[in-house]
Design a protein around this motif. Sequence first.
Motif, PDB file in Angstrom:
ATOM      1  N   HIS A   1       0.883  -1.167   0.000  1.00  0.00           N
ATOM      2  CA  HIS A   1       0.000   0.000   0.000  1.00  0.00           C
ATOM      3  C   HIS A   1       0.921   1.218   0.000  1.00  0.00           C
ATOM      4  N   GLY A   2       1.122   1.779  -1.175  1.00  0.00           N
ATOM      5  CA  GLY A   2       2.103   2.849  -1.311  1.00  0.00           C
ATOM      6  C   GLY A   2       1.505   4.129  -1.844  1.00  0.00           C
ATOM      7  N   GLN A   3       2.339   5.156  -1.843  1.00  0.00           N
ATOM      8  CA  GLN A   3       1.977   6.432  -2.433  1.00  0.00           C
ATOM      9  C   GLN A   3       3.257   7.120  -2.879  1.00  0.00           C
ATOM     10  N   LYS A   4       3.125   8.175  -3.620  1.00  0.00           N
ATOM     11  CA  LYS A   4       4.274   8.840  -4.204  1.00  0.00           C
ATOM     12  C   LYS A   4       5.089   9.583  -3.149  1.00  0.00           C
ATOM     13  N   GLY A   5       6.330   9.147  -2.953  1.00  0.00           N
ATOM     14  CA  GLY A   5       7.296   9.921  -2.190  1.00  0.00           C
ATOM     15  C   GLY A   5       7.257   9.850  -0.688  1.00  0.00           C
ATOM     16  N   TYR A   6       6.109   9.471  -0.101  1.00  0.00           N
ATOM     17  CA  TYR A   6       5.970   9.523   1.348  1.00  0.00           C
ATOM     18  C   TYR A   6       5.269   8.270   1.877  1.00  0.00           C
ATOM     19  N   HIS A   7       5.492   8.011   3.163  1.00  0.00           N
ATOM     20  CA  HIS A   7       4.725   7.001   3.905  1.00  0.00           C
ATOM     21  C   HIS A   7       4.788   5.633   3.201  1.00  0.00           C
ATOM     22  N   GLY A   8       3.706   4.906   3.223  1.00  0.00           N
ATOM     23  CA  GLY A   8       3.625   3.627   2.543  1.00  0.00           C
ATOM     24  C   GLY A   8       4.076   2.457   3.399  1.00  0.00           C
ATOM     25  N   VAL A   9       3.382   1.321   3.232  1.00  0.00           N
ATOM     26  CA  VAL A   9       3.708   0.097   3.956  1.00  0.00           C
ATOM     27  C   VAL A   9       3.675  -1.074   2.982  1.00  0.00           C
ATOM     28  N   ALA A  10       4.442  -2.114   3.313  1.00  0.00           N
ATOM     29  CA  ALA A  10       4.462  -3.324   2.485  1.00  0.00           C
ATOM     30  C   ALA A  10       4.739  -4.521   3.369  1.00  0.00           C
TER      31      ALA A  10
ATOM     32  N   ASN B   1      -7.272  10.822   5.443  1.00  0.00           N
ATOM     33  CA  ASN B   1      -6.933  11.742   4.353  1.00  0.00           C
ATOM     34  C   ASN B   1      -6.327  11.022   3.150  1.00  0.00           C
ATOM     35  N   GLY B   2      -6.444   9.688   3.129  1.00  0.00           N
ATOM     36  CA  GLY B   2      -5.970   8.923   1.987  1.00  0.00           C
ATOM     37  C   GLY B   2      -4.517   8.504   2.030  1.00  0.00           C
ATOM     38  N   GLU B   3      -3.791   8.852   3.091  1.00  0.00           N
ATOM     39  CA  GLU B   3      -2.382   8.451   3.161  1.00  0.00           C
ATOM     40  C   GLU B   3      -2.257   6.939   3.343  1.00  0.00           C
ATOM     41  N   ALA B   4      -1.198   6.388   2.760  1.00  0.00           N
ATOM     42  CA  ALA B   4      -0.966   4.937   2.793  1.00  0.00           C
ATOM     43  C   ALA B   4      -0.191   4.578   4.055  1.00  0.00           C
ATOM     44  N   ARG B   5      -0.922   4.168   5.093  1.00  0.00           N
ATOM     45  CA  ARG B   5      -0.277   3.904   6.377  1.00  0.00           C
ATOM     46  C   ARG B   5      -0.673   2.560   6.987  1.00  0.00           C
ATOM     47  N   HIS B   6      -1.412   1.745   6.266  1.00  0.00           N
ATOM     48  CA  HIS B   6      -1.815   0.449   6.818  1.00  0.00           C
ATOM     49  C   HIS B   6      -2.069  -0.554   5.700  1.00  0.00           C
ATOM     50  N   VAL B   7      -1.695  -1.797   5.963  1.00  0.00           N
ATOM     51  CA  VAL B   7      -2.155  -2.911   5.141  1.00  0.00           C
ATOM     52  C   VAL B   7      -2.298  -4.123   6.051  1.00  0.00           C
ATOM     53  N   GLY B   8      -3.396  -4.839   5.884  1.00  0.00           N
ATOM     54  CA  GLY B   8      -3.645  -6.035   6.687  1.00  0.00           C
ATOM     55  C   GLY B   8      -3.691  -7.266   5.803  1.00  0.00           C
TER      56      GLY B   8
ATOM     57  N   MET C   1      -3.297 -16.613  10.861  1.00  0.00           N
ATOM     58  CA  MET C   1      -2.918 -15.424  11.626  1.00  0.00           C
ATOM     59  C   MET C   1      -3.213 -14.183  10.791  1.00  0.00           C
ATOM     60  N   TYR C   2      -3.811 -13.188  11.416  1.00  0.00           N
ATOM     61  CA  TYR C   2      -4.029 -11.911  10.760  1.00  0.00           C
ATOM     62  C   TYR C   2      -2.918 -10.962  11.200  1.00  0.00           C
ATOM     63  N   LEU C   3      -2.318 -10.299  10.236  1.00  0.00           N
ATOM     64  CA  LEU C   3      -1.139  -9.477  10.494  1.00  0.00           C
ATOM     65  C   LEU C   3      -1.376  -8.082   9.938  1.00  0.00           C
ATOM     66  N   ASP C   4      -1.412  -7.111  10.830  1.00  0.00           N
ATOM     67  CA  ASP C   4      -1.648  -5.724  10.434  1.00  0.00           C
ATOM     68  C   ASP C   4      -0.360  -4.922  10.565  1.00  0.00           C
ATOM     69  N   ASN C   5      -0.022  -4.233   9.498  1.00  0.00           N
ATOM     70  CA  ASN C   5       1.229  -3.489   9.356  1.00  0.00           C
ATOM     71  C   ASN C   5       0.873  -2.008   9.317  1.00  0.00           C
ATOM     72  N   VAL C   6       1.389  -1.217  10.282  1.00  0.00           N
ATOM     73  CA  VAL C   6       0.930   0.165  10.420  1.00  0.00           C
ATOM     74  C   VAL C   6       2.094   1.130  10.599  1.00  0.00           C
ATOM     75  N   TYR C   7       1.915   2.320  10.058  1.00  0.00           N
ATOM     76  CA  TYR C   7       2.862   3.421  10.234  1.00  0.00           C
ATOM     77  C   TYR C   7       2.088   4.605  10.802  1.00  0.00           C
ATOM     78  N   VAL C   8       2.179   4.775  12.117  1.00  0.00           N
ATOM     79  CA  VAL C   8       1.478   5.859  12.806  1.00  0.00           C
ATOM     80  C   VAL C   8       2.197   7.176  12.520  1.00  0.00           C
ATOM     81  N   PRO C   9       1.466   8.259  12.300  1.00  0.00           N
ATOM     82  CA  PRO C   9       2.120   9.552  12.036  1.00  0.00           C
ATOM     83  C   PRO C   9       3.045   9.965  13.172  1.00  0.00           C
TER      84      PRO C   9
END
Length: 264
Positions: A59-68, A86-93, A103-111
């Motif tokens: 789950h990415g975006q141009k230049g900033y944030h994003g998780v994989a 606000n649409g920022e790419a900060r989580h993928v489950g 197992m459910y695995l949630d990957n997060v990038y908190v601001p």
Amino acid sequence: MISIATWNINSVRLRLPIVERFLKEETPDVLCLQEIKCQEHQFPAEPLAALGYEHIAVHGQKGYHGVATISRIPLREYSRHDWQANGEARHVGVELLDQGKGMYLDNVYVPAGGDVPDRDVNPKFGQKLDFLERMTGWAKDIDRPTMIVGDFNIAPLESDVWGHKQLLKVVSHTPIEVDTLDRFKAAHEWVDVGREFIKDPERYYSWWSYRSPDYRKNDRGRRLDHMWASAALAKQASGHRIREDTRSWEKPSDHIPLITEFEL
């Protein structure tokens, strides 16, 4: 046994060589990356697949944030929550299949929350607190074995920072952030797996600023990265470790990887 790793890589394309080195040395079954700083079509899937990590959720975006999340185990992506609103790419489950046993695995990038811990003068700080409150609402409804990992951008314990009193008014260790994170923890009765193995008050850091040329000299670290699990899942954790040495590799991230092993 399966092993799960998490790492804020601070640009996966720039730091691909150290990602490849880490995967060769540790061979985790799953690696969750934060702050990948690229769009999905730019993610270096081919070289990672060549190392056996053929299953990828980006789950990415141009230049900033994003998780994989990359994996040697088959997986199924099941969610991308917009906790930033606000649409920022900060989580993928994802759900891990086969030997992952559901197992459910949630990957997060908190601001990070900016520099001033006051939402009235710093909107970024308010966004961080609101992000965590939305995560808390999600956590209340979890009814399956789940692990949430990533860069929480909060060091909650006194022993999670180099200087508790010095950092009480510094974003990432303020009482309001710690209280907000505690509410998230209570919402699902999460177990802080890292602290099950590296007991408080033992030193346990995952981030050091780039401002110090030698991060080890003053050792002003903070534990911003976390691996938390549902109570039943946490009981199956058999080990946890960190790779602090990666902070001194060539072109390092300012964060280091964390690894947890499970006997499922």
